[in-house]
Design an enzyme around this catalytic site. Structure first.
Site, mmCIF file in Angstrom:
data_model
loop_
_atom_site.group_PDB
_atom_site.id
_atom_site.type_symbol
_atom_site.label_atom_id
_atom_site.label_comp_id
_atom_site.label_asym_id
_atom_site.label_seq_id
_atom_site.Cartn_x
_atom_site.Cartn_y
_atom_site.Cartn_z
ATOM 1 C CE LYS A 74 -3.803 2.135 2.630
ATOM 2 N NZ LYS A 74 -4.641 2.037 3.851
ATOM 3 C CB SER A 149 -7.946 3.897 2.972
ATOM 4 O OG SER A 149 -7.058 3.302 3.887
ATOM 5 C CB SER A 173 -8.127 1.277 6.033
ATOM 6 O OG SER A 173 -8.773 2.523 5.947
#
Lengths: 486, 97
Positions: A74, A149, A173
């Protein structure tokens, strides 16, 4: 579908080399990513160099659970000499000189980094639509969001664009996108994995973890990353994950006490999400678990508490983006104007909204009424879980009230978007652990997630139950049909 | 409901330049979130300690003070918008007189 453990097995048997495996993933990424937008950076050369090194290490007889295994990261986690944007225009050209600790531990074990994954800007969002580089699309239905997210991480795992992906979870997330994309996502207890090198959002809530194709891989990834790190004073040593013990526990859940919180089955929920989750709980019961109803009475307060505390911490953390040491600079007439113009131009709408909210909650006259009060209610939420775990070993609940929603459906209404995390926020506020595992599909064929929640540092038990569930179901083996399959 | 003037005050504290559109939108949206948070004001939290961290964090002394390599200057400067090769270049903080 190639898991970490299956990839490692094929590498160990010399059925494939790390370079061949890496090439295959890179080809697939280049074919599918233009549509999915899961990767923000595809690191072809760096990945192949890492793969060559892994092959050399294997030739020398080395073996680790990740040696030569292609993974992705990420884009809020710092990667040495690999662009790290946090999904923000303000860091569009930022290249760290160091790895986050979670990243360096994977690097030391010989994992191959395919690239960096899309996410909501500074991990603030529930749909990946807040990325400055465009939304990621859900591999199960490209007109829908992947959740957020860590939406790029979830989509990349679901679409087989990596073996596993790193994500972060501050309020849901990892778990919520894992649910919306039909993959496994473990949010670790606060402190179990170092936050060093993670671009900070809310420091008392941020956790680093992995999105994977099954619970065994979740255990392998956690085992690789966990433990005390001198660069993060809030990281702690606890007894490490025992990956092999997952199999010992898989056949029976006899004696396991599973609590089902009444507050997690609310009126606004999609009916087939509730059905799939209740079926999954019934399945745990047929495996021998004792299921009972419990109450977490402050569940509804998770959202208002979170949306005071997280923005307050974010407003302080994001003060560092001032156009001086790194990132975008927009020159104003004086230094203050430069700060204001830089931040006004560099941050997206949701990030500005949260900075404003946090600044307000911390400002003179409002600090006690909002921030301190929210921290007190946080204590009550934490106590709810402590009382529940005096009665049960694990809590089973939905991850999100709905399956993946259409792109654009909630972008104009912040509170509607925030409600997508209503069942994941309390776990984050309490600092405990929770995993999202696939437990079926809604009438449109979109994946539904089951959340298994454990007490602080209770990951071993959570992973054992998740693994047992996956040994007797095949939801985690289902794959999206991508129209341009290779 | 927050006024535009209040939004401007918060934006100034947060060092954010906002357009007129943004000010109007944030006045509305921030008010909605703060209204939602108002339910916290109705709770009795008398005697409840605040949770700043879920861990029992306490100060410790560094275990031994070893000299280790720091970040090389070139690395520290590599992402800067403006440098002179040795330092970050910024506008003057104070007037000259």
């Amino acid at each position: 579908m190639l898991t970490v453990h299956a990839a490692r097995e094929r590498l160990r048997r010399r059925e494939v080399s790390a370079v061949e495996l890496t090439r295959a993933f890179l080809e697939r990424i280049h074919a599918l990513n233009p549509r999915l937008n899961a990767y923000l950076t595809v690191a072809d050369e760096a990945a192949l160099a890492m793969a060559r090194e892994a092959d050399e290490r294997m030739a020398r007889g080395e073996d680790t659970p990740l040696l030569g295994v292609p993974v992705a990261i990420k884009d809020v986690l710092s990667t040495r000499d690999m662009r790290t944007t946090a999904g923000s225009k303000i860091l569009a050209n930022y290249t760290p000189s160091w790895d986050a600790t979670a990243v360096s531990r994977l690097r030391a074990m010989g994992a191959v980094f395919l690239g960096k994954l899309n996410c909501d800007e500074f991990a603030m969002g529930s749909s990946t639509e807040n990325s400055a580089f465009g939304p990621t699309r859900n591999p199960w239905d490209e007109t829908r969001v992947p959740g957020g997210s860590s939406g790029g991480s979830a989509a990349a795992v679901a679409a087989d664009l990596c073996c596993a992906a790193l994500g972060t979870d501050t309020g849901g997330s990892i778990r919520q996108p894992a649910a919306l994309c039909g993959v496994t996502g473990l949010k670790n207890s606060y402190g179990r994995v170092s936050r060093y090198g993670l671009i900070a959002f809310a420091s008392s809530l941020d956790t680093v973890g992995a999105l994977t194709k099954d619970a065994r891989d979740a255990a392998i990834m956690l085992r690789a990353m966990e433990g005390r790190d001198s660069c993060d004073s809030t990281s702690v040593d606890v007894p490490p994950i025992d990956v092999d013990a997952l199999d010992a526990a898989r056949d029976s859940l006899h004696g396991l006490r599973v609590g089902v919180p009444v507050e997690y089955f609310s009126d606004g929920m999609q009916p087939d999400v509730e059905q799939r989750v209740r079926e999954a709980i019934a399945h745990l019961q047929t495996m021998g678990a004792e299921v009972c109803e419990i109450s977490l009475p402050r569940t509804h307060l998770g959202l208002p508490v979170y949306y005071i505390i997280a923005p307050a911490e974010a407003s302080a953390n994001l003060a560092r983006f001032d156009g001086v040491k790194y990132g975008l600079r927009v020159q104003g007439r004086d230094l203050i104007a430069t700060y204001m113009e830089t931040r006004g131009a560099g941050f997206g709408a949701e990030v500005k909204r949260r900075i404003m909210l946090g600044t307000y909650a911390l400002s003179a006259g409002y600090y006690d009424a909002y921030y301190i009060r929210a921290q007190k209610v946080r204590t009550l939420i934490k106590r709810d879980f402590e009382q529940a775990f005096a009665q049960v070993d694990i809590i089973a609940a939905p991850v999100s009230p709905t399956t993946a929603f259409p792109l654009g459906a909630k972008t104009d209404d912040p509170i509607q978007m925030y409600l997508a995390d209503v069942f994941t926020l309390p776990v984050s506020l309490a600092g405990i652990c929770g995993i999202s595992i696939p437990c079926g599909f809604d009438r449109e064929g979109l994946p539904v997630g089951l959340q298994l929640i454990g007490p602080a540092f209770g990951e071993q038990r959570v992973l054992e139950v998740a693994h047992a569930f996956q040994q007797t179901t095949d939801f985690h083996l289902k794959k999206p049909r991508l129209s341009c399959e290779l | 409901m927050l006024t535009v003037a209040e939004v401007e005050r918060i934006a100034r504290l947060a060092r954010l330049a906002l357009s007129e559109d943004e000010k109007a939108r944030y006045a509305r949206q921030l008010s909605a979130v703060l209204d939602y948070a108002a339910q916290l004001a109705e709770l009795d939290v008398e005697g409840i300690p605040p949770t700043a961290s879920v861990l029992a964090v306490h100060s410790v002394m560094r275990e031994g003070d070893e000299v280790v390599a720091g970040l090389p200057r070139a690395d520290a400067l590599r992402n800067a918008p403006d440098t002179d090769g040795a330092s970050f270049v910024v506008q003057a903080t104070f007037d000259e007189e």
